[in-house]
Scaffold this motif. Structure first.
Motif, short mmCIF file in Angstrom:
data_model
loop_
_atom_site.label_atom_id
_atom_site.label_comp_id
_atom_site.label_asym_id
_atom_site.label_seq_id
_atom_site.Cartn_x
_atom_site.Cartn_y
_atom_site.Cartn_z
N SER A 135 0.91 -1.25 0.32
CA SER A 135 0.00 0.15 0.18
C SER A 135 0.88 1.33 -0.21
O SER A 135 0.63 2.14 -0.65
CB SER A 135 -0.90 -0.07 1.14
OG SER A 135 -0.20 0.25 2.40
N LEU A 151 0.90 3.84 -3.06
CA LEU A 151 0.44 5.47 -2.94
C LEU A 151 1.55 6.13 -3.47
O LEU A 151 1.15 7.19 -3.95
CB LEU A 151 0.15 5.53 -1.32
CG LEU A 151 -0.46 6.85 -1.17
CD1 LEU A 151 -1.69 7.10 -1.75
CD2 LEU A 151 -0.24 7.28 0.33
N LEU A 179 1.74 5.54 -7.76
CA LEU A 179 0.47 6.23 -8.40
C LEU A 179 0.22 7.73 -8.05
O LEU A 179 -0.31 8.34 -8.86
CB LEU A 179 -0.55 5.29 -7.91
CG LEU A 179 -0.42 3.96 -8.33
CD1 LEU A 179 -1.60 3.06 -8.07
CD2 LEU A 179 -0.04 3.73 -9.91
N ASN A 180 0.58 8.18 -6.71
CA ASN A 180 0.10 9.54 -6.53
C ASN A 180 1.27 10.55 -6.05
O ASN A 180 0.95 11.52 -5.65
CB ASN A 180 -0.95 9.41 -5.27
CG ASN A 180 -2.30 8.70 -5.62
OD1 ASN A 180 -2.78 8.98 -6.64
ND2 ASN A 180 -2.78 8.02 -4.73
N GLY A 181 2.56 9.86 -5.94
CA GLY A 181 3.62 10.62 -5.38
C GLY A 181 3.39 11.04 -3.99
O GLY A 181 4.03 12.07 -3.50
N ARG A 182 2.83 10.35 -3.07
CA ARG A 182 2.57 10.69 -1.68
C ARG A 182 3.07 9.55 -0.82
O ARG A 182 3.07 8.43 -1.22
CB ARG A 182 1.15 10.88 -1.39
CG ARG A 182 0.32 11.76 -2.09
CD ARG A 182 0.73 13.08 -2.08
NE ARG A 182 0.69 13.62 -0.57
CZ ARG A 182 0.85 14.80 -0.15
NH1 ARG A 182 1.07 15.76 -1.06
NH2 ARG A 182 0.96 14.95 1.07
N ASN A 192 -7.18 16.90 -0.66
CA ASN A 192 -7.27 15.51 -1.41
C ASN A 192 -8.15 14.65 -0.84
O ASN A 192 -7.68 13.68 -0.62
CB ASN A 192 -5.91 15.30 -1.48
CG ASN A 192 -5.68 14.58 -2.74
OD1 ASN A 192 -6.52 14.27 -3.48
ND2 ASN A 192 -4.59 13.91 -2.97
N VAL A 211 -8.32 10.57 -2.26
CA VAL A 211 -7.49 9.61 -2.05
C VAL A 211 -7.16 9.62 -0.16
O VAL A 211 -6.92 8.51 0.10
CB VAL A 211 -6.10 10.24 -2.58
CG1 VAL A 211 -4.67 9.61 -1.98
CG2 VAL A 211 -5.90 10.64 -3.98
N ASN A 212 -7.05 10.63 0.41
CA ASN A 212 -6.85 10.47 1.93
C ASN A 212 -8.11 9.61 2.51
O ASN A 212 -7.87 8.93 3.21
CB ASN A 212 -6.79 11.87 2.59
CG ASN A 212 -5.58 12.60 2.10
OD1 ASN A 212 -4.35 11.97 1.77
ND2 ASN A 212 -5.74 13.87 1.98
N SER A 216 -9.86 7.42 1.23
CA SER A 216 -9.68 6.00 0.54
C SER A 216 -8.64 5.33 1.42
O SER A 216 -8.91 4.02 1.73
CB SER A 216 -9.29 6.11 -0.82
OG SER A 216 -10.36 6.82 -1.57
#
Length: 136
Positions: free
Chosen positions: A17, A21, A24-27, A43, A46-47, A49
């Motif tokens: 996971s 993250l 796919l999201n750069g986070r 956001n 995303v957050n 989810s």
């Protein structure tokens, strides 16, 4: 080996996971940051989810394993509450938590994360040593 299988699978899911993250999201998958951004309304998709996945994980475990794992907590609730507040304060002061620094930061060879994880571990050792001195 079967004793360690749930922990191994859980660790693999956490790593997967965190990787997804980041890829796919750069986070960075730092839970304190994700929850903080969610509380600020940033956001949200995303957050929310990610947090929903954290909350649904135990439900999925129960469905697959057929029951909840046996957990015994002997620490008094007020001490748990104080510890939780201190952890929350520490994550804000340290600009991240063990998941962000320890899982993703170390994998990225971040010097700041190496310092943070060393601090987390040292603080944990000191806290346990002190609390055992008080018989807790």
């Amino acid at each position: 080996m079967t004793t360690y299988l749930p922990s191994l699978l859980g660790g693999m899911l956490i790593g997967l996971s965190a990787f997804l993250l980041l890829a796919l999201n750069g986070r960075v998958a730092g839970i304190s940051g994700i929850v903080g951004r969610l509380a600020q309304g940033a956001n949200i998709a995303v957050n929310a989810s990610f947090v929903a996945g954290l909350l649904l994980g135990p439900v999925l475990y129960r469905a697959l394993a057929g029951g909840w794992p046996a957990v015994t907590i002997t620490t008094p609730l007020p001490l748990i509450a104080v510890a939780g507040l201190l952890v929350g304060f520490g994550t804000r002061m340290g600009s991240g938590c063990t998941s962000g620094h320890g899982i993703v930061g170390l994998a990225r060879l971040s010097p700041r994360s190496f310092a943070a994880v060393a601090s987390f571990l040292l603080a944990g050792v000191v806290a346990v040593t002190i609390l055992r001195g008080f018989g807790l």
